[in-house]
Design a protein around this motif. Structure first.
Motif, short mmCIF file in Angstrom:
data_model
loop_
_atom_site.label_atom_id
_atom_site.label_comp_id
_atom_site.label_asym_id
_atom_site.label_seq_id
_atom_site.Cartn_x
_atom_site.Cartn_y
_atom_site.Cartn_z
N LEU A 178 24.46 36.53 36.30
CA LEU A 178 24.36 37.26 37.56
C LEU A 178 25.26 36.65 38.64
CD1 LEU A 178 20.54 38.00 37.68
CD2 LEU A 178 22.38 39.66 37.35
N PHE A 179 25.34 35.32 38.65
CA PHE A 179 26.21 34.64 39.60
C PHE A 179 27.67 34.99 39.35
CE2 PHE A 179 28.64 30.91 41.05
CZ PHE A 179 28.27 30.92 42.38
N LEU A 180 28.06 35.02 38.07
CA LEU A 180 29.44 35.40 37.73
C LEU A 180 29.73 36.84 38.15
CD1 LEU A 180 29.93 33.76 34.20
CD2 LEU A 180 30.84 32.99 36.39
N GLN A 181 28.75 37.72 37.94
CA GLN A 181 28.90 39.11 38.36
C GLN A 181 29.07 39.20 39.87
OE1 GLN A 181 25.49 41.21 36.77
NE2 GLN A 181 26.80 42.85 36.03
N LEU A 182 28.26 38.46 40.60
CA LEU A 182 28.33 38.46 42.05
C LEU A 182 29.71 37.98 42.51
CD1 LEU A 182 27.01 38.70 44.86
CD2 LEU A 182 26.23 36.34 44.58
N LYS A 183 30.21 36.91 41.92
CA LYS A 183 31.53 36.40 42.29
C LYS A 183 32.60 37.46 42.04
CE LYS A 183 32.99 32.33 41.18
NZ LYS A 183 33.26 31.05 40.49
N LYS A 184 32.49 38.16 40.92
CA LYS A 184 33.47 39.19 40.57
C LYS A 184 33.44 40.32 41.60
CE LYS A 184 34.77 42.29 36.80
NZ LYS A 184 34.41 42.79 35.48
N VAL A 185 32.24 40.78 41.93
CA VAL A 185 32.09 41.87 42.89
C VAL A 185 32.61 41.45 44.27
CG1 VAL A 185 30.37 43.22 44.18
CG2 VAL A 185 30.19 43.03 41.71
N LEU A 186 32.27 40.24 44.69
CA LEU A 186 32.75 39.75 45.99
C LEU A 186 34.27 39.65 46.00
CD1 LEU A 186 30.09 37.03 46.86
CD2 LEU A 186 30.38 39.27 47.91
N HIS A 187 34.85 39.20 44.90
CA HIS A 187 36.31 39.08 44.81
C HIS A 187 36.96 40.47 44.90
CE1 HIS A 187 40.18 37.43 43.70
NE2 HIS A 187 40.27 38.31 42.73
N GLU A 188 36.41 41.44 44.18
CA GLU A 188 36.94 42.81 44.23
C GLU A 188 36.80 43.39 45.63
OE1 GLU A 188 34.90 44.90 41.15
OE2 GLU A 188 36.04 43.92 39.55
N GLU A 189 35.67 43.13 46.28
CA GLU A 189 35.44 43.61 47.64
C GLU A 189 36.45 43.00 48.60
OE1 GLU A 189 33.60 45.66 50.79
OE2 GLU A 189 33.38 45.91 48.63
N GLU A 190 36.72 41.71 48.43
CA GLU A 190 37.70 41.02 49.28
C GLU A 190 39.10 41.61 49.07
OE1 GLU A 190 39.22 38.36 52.06
OE2 GLU A 190 37.14 38.87 51.60
N LYS A 191 39.45 41.90 47.81
CA LYS A 191 40.76 42.51 47.52
C LYS A 191 40.85 43.89 48.16
CE LYS A 191 41.92 42.67 43.21
NZ LYS A 191 41.99 42.63 41.75
N ARG A 192 39.77 44.68 48.06
CA ARG A 192 39.77 46.02 48.63
C ARG A 192 39.90 45.95 50.16
NH1 ARG A 192 36.54 49.06 51.30
NH2 ARG A 192 34.76 47.67 51.10
N ARG A 193 39.17 45.00 50.77
CA ARG A 193 39.23 44.85 52.23
C ARG A 193 40.64 44.43 52.68
NH1 ARG A 193 36.84 40.43 54.86
NH2 ARG A 193 35.58 40.11 53.02
N ARG A 194 41.24 43.52 51.94
CA ARG A 194 42.61 43.08 52.28
C ARG A 194 43.59 44.23 52.14
NH1 ARG A 194 43.12 37.08 49.57
NH2 ARG A 194 41.71 36.05 51.02
N LYS A 195 43.42 45.04 51.08
CA LYS A 195 44.32 46.18 50.88
C LYS A 195 44.17 47.18 52.02
CE LYS A 195 45.58 49.73 47.51
NZ LYS A 195 45.71 50.80 48.46
N GLU A 196 42.92 47.47 52.41
CA GLU A 196 42.69 48.38 53.53
C GLU A 196 43.31 47.83 54.81
OE1 GLU A 196 38.51 49.07 53.89
OE2 GLU A 196 38.45 50.44 52.19
N GLN A 197 43.14 46.53 55.05
CA GLN A 197 43.72 45.91 56.24
C GLN A 197 45.24 46.00 56.20
OE1 GLN A 197 41.91 44.81 58.80
NE2 GLN A 197 43.76 44.39 59.93
N SER A 198 45.80 45.79 55.01
CA SER A 198 47.25 45.88 54.84
C SER A 198 47.71 47.32 55.10
CB SER A 198 47.63 45.46 53.42
OG SER A 198 48.98 45.72 53.19
N ASP A 199 46.96 48.29 54.57
CA ASP A 199 47.31 49.70 54.80
C ASP A 199 47.24 50.04 56.28
OD1 ASP A 199 47.63 49.94 52.10
OD2 ASP A 199 45.76 51.04 51.76
N ILE A 200 46.21 49.56 56.97
CA ILE A 200 46.07 49.83 58.41
C ILE A 200 47.23 49.21 59.16
CG2 ILE A 200 44.69 49.28 60.45
CD1 ILE A 200 42.20 49.62 58.67
N THR A 201 47.57 47.98 58.80
CA THR A 201 48.69 47.30 59.45
C THR A 201 49.98 48.06 59.22
OG1 THR A 201 47.58 45.20 59.11
CG2 THR A 201 49.92 45.11 59.64
N THR A 202 50.19 48.52 57.99
CA THR A 202 51.39 49.27 57.66
C THR A 202 51.44 50.57 58.46
OG1 THR A 202 51.35 48.36 55.43
CG2 THR A 202 52.70 50.32 55.78
#
Length: 135
Positions: free
Chosen positions: A48-72
């Motif tokens: 479950l901890f590994l799953q949580l880390k994976k989900v948090l990592h994907e969420e962080e990537k998605r948030r960074r991509k959205e921030q990058s898109d907004i900046t662009t």
């Protein structure tokens, strides 16, 4: 009578020992079962901890991509747009479609409507020197 009491006493001691042995064995079994259950729960926790880390990592990537898109998008909106030809801009404002079968004639007529010819008579302007005329 005394002998009988001693026999009964010995019998109780044996039964007590047997019960204690049984209790001890049962307790050992319970401890082993609990240990196995604990190990299973620890493994589940790890997964479950590994799953949580994976989900948090994907969420962080998605948030960074959205921030990058907004900046662009934001930086793109501040860039000046490509200049349009003045005639094209005015024609697009009027909203009338240009027929491709007679572009010269329609464009000529349209330019006369948009830019009417102004005649400025030439005369002696000596009394207006230094002044400029703006329409």
């Amino acid at each position: 009578m005394m002998e009988q009491k001693m026999k009964e006493e010995e019998e109780r001691k044996r039964t007590k020992e047997i019960e204690e042995r049984m209790s001890l064995e049962e307790t050992k079994e319970q401890v082993m079962k609990m240990g196995e259950k604990l190990q299973g729960l620890q493994e589940e926790k790890h997964q479950l901890f590994l799953q949580l880390k994976k989900v948090l990592h994907e969420e962080e990537k998605r948030r960074r991509k959205e921030q990058s898109d907004i900046t662009t998008l934001t930086s793109a909106s501040y860039q000046p747009s490509l200049p349009m030809h003045a005639g094209q801009h005015l024609l697009s404002i009027q909203g009338s479609p240009v027929s491709h079968s007679r572009p010269g004639a329609l464009l000529g007529e349209r330019s006369k409507q948009l830019f009417p010819a102004t005649v400025i008579p030439v005369s002696d302007n000596s009394h207006c020197k230094g002044q400029s005329f703006h329409s």
